[in-house]
Design a protein around this motif. Sequence first.
Motif, PDB file in Angstrom:
ATOM      1  N   ASN A 171      41.030  45.695  40.249  1.00 54.92           N
ATOM      2  CA  ASN A 171      41.054  44.252  40.466  1.00 54.92           C
ATOM      3  C   ASN A 171      40.984  43.581  39.101  1.00 54.92           C
ATOM      4  OD1 ASN A 171      40.952  44.232  43.421  1.00 54.92           O
ATOM      5  ND2 ASN A 171      38.885  45.039  43.177  1.00 54.92           N
ATOM      6  N   LYS A 213      40.664  40.760  36.091  1.00 56.47           N
ATOM      7  CA  LYS A 213      39.707  39.691  35.789  1.00 56.47           C
ATOM      8  C   LYS A 213      40.303  38.774  34.724  1.00 56.47           C
ATOM      9  CE  LYS A 213      35.390  41.305  35.419  1.00 56.47           C
ATOM     10  NZ  LYS A 213      34.306  42.245  34.988  1.00 56.47           N
ATOM     11  N   ALA A 241      42.465  24.207  40.494  1.00 51.71           N
ATOM     12  CA  ALA A 241      41.114  24.114  41.049  1.00 51.71           C
ATOM     13  C   ALA A 241      40.242  23.137  40.263  1.00 51.71           C
ATOM     14  CB  ALA A 241      40.465  25.496  41.061  1.00 51.71           C
ATOM     15  N   ASP A 292      46.299  28.640  39.165  1.00 52.30           N
ATOM     16  CA  ASP A 292      45.318  28.377  40.230  1.00 52.30           C
ATOM     17  C   ASP A 292      44.043  27.761  39.657  1.00 52.30           C
ATOM     18  OD1 ASP A 292      47.019  29.414  42.122  1.00 52.30           O
ATOM     19  OD2 ASP A 292      45.982  31.348  42.288  1.00 52.30           O
ATOM     20  N   ASP A 329      35.476  31.863  36.445  1.00 52.54           N
ATOM     21  CA  ASP A 329      34.908  32.029  37.782  1.00 52.54           C
ATOM     22  C   ASP A 329      35.979  32.565  38.737  1.00 52.54           C
ATOM     23  OD1 ASP A 329      33.839  31.714  40.348  1.00 52.54           O
ATOM     24  OD2 ASP A 329      32.763  29.886  39.824  1.00 52.54           O
ATOM     25  N   PRO A 330      35.807  33.759  39.306  1.00 50.70           N
ATOM     26  CA  PRO A 330      36.835  34.345  40.184  1.00 50.70           C
ATOM     27  C   PRO A 330      37.095  33.561  41.461  1.00 50.70           C
ATOM     28  CG  PRO A 330      34.817  35.652  40.233  1.00 50.70           C
ATOM     29  CD  PRO A 330      34.654  34.656  39.128  1.00 50.70           C
ATOM     30  N   SER A 331      36.192  32.650  41.794  1.00 51.37           N
ATOM     31  CA  SER A 331      36.417  31.848  42.997  1.00 51.37           C
ATOM     32  C   SER A 331      37.502  30.792  42.774  1.00 51.37           C
ATOM     33  CB  SER A 331      35.116  31.163  43.435  1.00 51.37           C
ATOM     34  OG  SER A 331      34.712  30.181  42.486  1.00 51.37           O
ATOM     35  N   TRP A 332      37.903  30.597  41.518  1.00 54.22           N
ATOM     36  CA  TRP A 332      38.932  29.609  41.198  1.00 54.22           C
ATOM     37  C   TRP A 332      40.348  30.165  41.290  1.00 54.22           C
ATOM     38  CZ3 TRP A 332      36.020  27.674  36.218  1.00 54.22           C
ATOM     39  CH2 TRP A 332      34.956  26.843  36.608  1.00 54.22           C
ATOM     40  N   TYR A 333      40.496  31.447  41.529  1.00 55.38           N
ATOM     41  CA  TYR A 333      41.842  32.016  41.652  1.00 55.38           C
ATOM     42  C   TYR A 333      41.841  33.135  42.682  1.00 55.38           C
ATOM     43  CZ  TYR A 333      39.957  35.539  38.354  1.00 55.38           C
ATOM     44  OH  TYR A 333      39.191  36.503  37.732  1.00 55.38           O
ATOM     45  N   GLU A 334      43.011  33.384  43.242  1.00 52.01           N
ATOM     46  CA  GLU A 334      43.154  34.442  44.235  1.00 52.01           C
ATOM     47  C   GLU A 334      42.893  35.800  43.584  1.00 52.01           C
ATOM     48  OE1 GLU A 334      43.844  34.313  47.596  1.00 52.01           O
ATOM     49  OE2 GLU A 334      43.532  32.149  47.361  1.00 52.01           O
ATOM     50  N   PRO A 335      42.285  36.718  44.318  1.00 53.11           N
ATOM     51  CA  PRO A 335      42.020  38.054  43.747  1.00 53.11           C
ATOM     52  C   PRO A 335      43.288  38.696  43.192  1.00 53.11           C
ATOM     53  CG  PRO A 335      40.906  37.807  45.852  1.00 53.11           C
ATOM     54  CD  PRO A 335      41.796  36.603  45.700  1.00 53.11           C
TER      55      PRO A 335
END
Length: 258
Positions: free
Chosen positions: A110, A112, A155, A151, A211-217
């Motif tokens: 995954n 980063k 965001a 993304d 912050d990973p919540s700001w973009y799709e995995p």
Amino acid sequence: MIHYQKHLVWLLFALVGLGVFLLIPTKSSNDQALIAVASNFKPVADLLANQFYAETHQHVEIISGASGKLYAQIVQGAPFDAFFSAESTYPGLLVQKKLAIMGSEFIYANGKLVVVARKGLGQDLVSMIRSAKKIAIANPQHAPYGVAAQDVLSALSLLESLDNRLVFAENIAQVYQYVISGAVDLAFVSESLVRMNPERLPDQWQWLPVDPSWYEPIRQTCVQVSHKASAKAFLAYILTPSVKHQLMQLGYDVYGIE
């Protein structure tokens, strides 16, 4: 005279036999796998390919580029034996088109996303982006890390305000080159590129995670394209516990990957 002709015939047979032998590819060159990898994974893939050879004596050659462009090359007939994409769509499409082996695809890491920026631009990501005169991202049309960067900017409600400050690179490796050359003030790159090349980051630059919540995995997925044994063995090698541990140290997340 007859004795001379017999020797000549045997010599011709010998030369023909030698010629046939020379035309047969050696086992090592015939077995060498050609592996296409997304640009973010290139330095890591080179490292793993060397380790793989040391352990198995099987050669793999690494060719890198943007995931979308590598996919297009495979569709057009490029002789790759395996494909390490920076996302999952392209490997899936190759399987659907029967250009890759069904059931061979899996997530190998995954990705980063991080930001590298000149020091003094600001104390947080938003202020850094607002202060930067030139911001580099990979082209989102064919580079998954470029999609992730876009993304993030969306965001943070900053994408539309950047106007002509965005600089698009062919792939994530080229984005990092823009940083090294000083052509931009801020860039979105993969964490792996920074961790694999820390000495190349200029002293006046810093990097911070996004912050990973700001973009799709970023589900980096690979697939076997040919039945070449060395390609299959290399994909299996990527799933070994020792390689997974290395990937964690080199800027990837492997939690949940079996």
